[in-house]
Design an enzyme around this catalytic site. Structure first.
Site, PDB file in Angstrom:
ATOM      1  N   GLY A 118       0.783  -1.224   0.000  1.00  0.00           N
ATOM      2  CA  GLY A 118       0.000   0.000   0.000  1.00  0.00           C
ATOM      3  C   GLY A 118       0.816   1.276   0.000  1.00  0.00           C
ATOM      4  O   GLY A 118       0.263   2.360  -0.160  1.00  0.00           O
ATOM      5  N   ASN A 138       1.428   2.378  -6.390  1.00  0.00           N
ATOM      6  CA  ASN A 138       0.231   2.833  -5.684  1.00  0.00           C
ATOM      7  C   ASN A 138      -0.096   4.285  -5.997  1.00  0.00           C
ATOM      8  O   ASN A 138      -1.265   4.677  -6.025  1.00  0.00           O
ATOM      9  CB  ASN A 138       0.380   2.603  -4.174  1.00  0.00           C
ATOM     10  CG  ASN A 138       0.338   1.129  -3.844  1.00  0.00           C
ATOM     11  OD1 ASN A 138      -0.592   0.424  -4.227  1.00  0.00           O
ATOM     12  ND2 ASN A 138       1.368   0.649  -3.165  1.00  0.00           N
ATOM     13  N   ASP A 193      -6.270 -10.573  -8.502  1.00  0.00           N
ATOM     14  CA  ASP A 193      -6.495  -9.125  -8.582  1.00  0.00           C
ATOM     15  C   ASP A 193      -5.899  -8.498  -9.839  1.00  0.00           C
ATOM     16  O   ASP A 193      -6.180  -7.348 -10.163  1.00  0.00           O
ATOM     17  CB  ASP A 193      -5.977  -8.407  -7.328  1.00  0.00           C
ATOM     18  CG  ASP A 193      -4.460  -8.523  -7.136  1.00  0.00           C
ATOM     19  OD1 ASP A 193      -3.740  -8.965  -8.051  1.00  0.00           O
ATOM     20  OD2 ASP A 193      -4.010  -8.153  -6.035  1.00  0.00           O
ATOM     21  N   HIS A 253      -0.876  -8.137  -8.631  1.00  0.00           N
ATOM     22  CA  HIS A 253       0.250  -8.686  -7.880  1.00  0.00           C
ATOM     23  C   HIS A 253       0.698 -10.019  -8.482  1.00  0.00           C
ATOM     24  O   HIS A 253      -0.129 -10.858  -8.802  1.00  0.00           O
ATOM     25  CB  HIS A 253      -0.139  -8.893  -6.412  1.00  0.00           C
ATOM     26  CG  HIS A 253      -0.483  -7.619  -5.720  1.00  0.00           C
ATOM     27  ND1 HIS A 253      -1.771  -7.157  -5.622  1.00  0.00           N
ATOM     28  CD2 HIS A 253       0.305  -6.709  -5.122  1.00  0.00           C
ATOM     29  CE1 HIS A 253      -1.765  -6.004  -4.974  1.00  0.00           C
ATOM     30  NE2 HIS A 253      -0.521  -5.704  -4.660  1.00  0.00           N
TER      31      HIS A 253
END
Length: 186
Positions: free
Chosen positions: A46, A74, A155, A158
């Site tokens: 994050g 990010n 997702d 990743h």
């Protein structure tokens, strides 16, 4: 030799066993080539470039020879102004260099859904900073896996353990070039 892999979830090994994280796999690949190296995993899922800057000093201990900086993904996912990302990355580079620690940049490209102008401004950040500061650059950390569903988790962002293996194989020559620039320890 001690390196720190300083980044976000792509470095940390999001949703993977610790043994499959990028720093662990990279250290193993280098050791197989006879390089005596320890790579510390300083990846935090994050993190933006600004968040990395805020934790830089305690994340990179004294005695570190070099840092592989992998930040920016990010920022792009959140649509942060590329000028802000550049400013944070430049501050990280400057602070590390002031400490006598060599820096290698691992770049990231912006998702294309943010528009051509954003992508153009964002995609230039790592290359321009590497040129300005004379750094070794690996242009795109997700080279070879970014659009391959089989090498990414559900997702789509990743890497799987196999994806990390591809990243390590791809980045290895650049990391070896970086290591060759490091001063020998006395």
């Amino acid at each position: 030799m001690k390196l720190v892999a300083f980044g976000d979830s792509l470095t940390a090994g999001y949703n993977l066993p610790g043994s499959a994280a990028f720093p662990v796999k990279l250290e193993q690949a280098l050791r197989r080539k006879g390089v005596a190296v320890e790579i510390v995993n300083a990846g935090v899922s994050g993190d933006t470039a600004q968040a990395g800057l805020e934790r830089l000093d305690w994340s990179v201990p004294e005695g570190t020879d070099g840092v592989i900086v992998e930040l920016g993904a990010n920022d792009a996912l959140r649509g942060i102004d590329p000028a802000q990302t550049r400013q944070s990355l430049e501050a990280i580079i400057t602070r590390l260099k002031e400490r006598g620690i060599a820096v290698m940049l691992a770049g990231i490209y912006a998702p294309r859904n943010l528009g051509a102008d954003y992508a153009k401004r964002f995609d230039a950040i790592h290359r321009e900073l590497a040129e300005k500061h004379g750094l070794v650059l690996y242009p795109f950390f997700l080279e070879g896996i970014a659009t391959d569903r089989a090498l990414n988790q559900a997702d789509g962002l990743h890497p799987t353990a196999e994806g990390v293996d591809v990243i390590v194989r791809s980045i290895l020559p650049t990391v070896e070039r970086f290591i060759a620039t490091l001063p020998a320890r006395s």
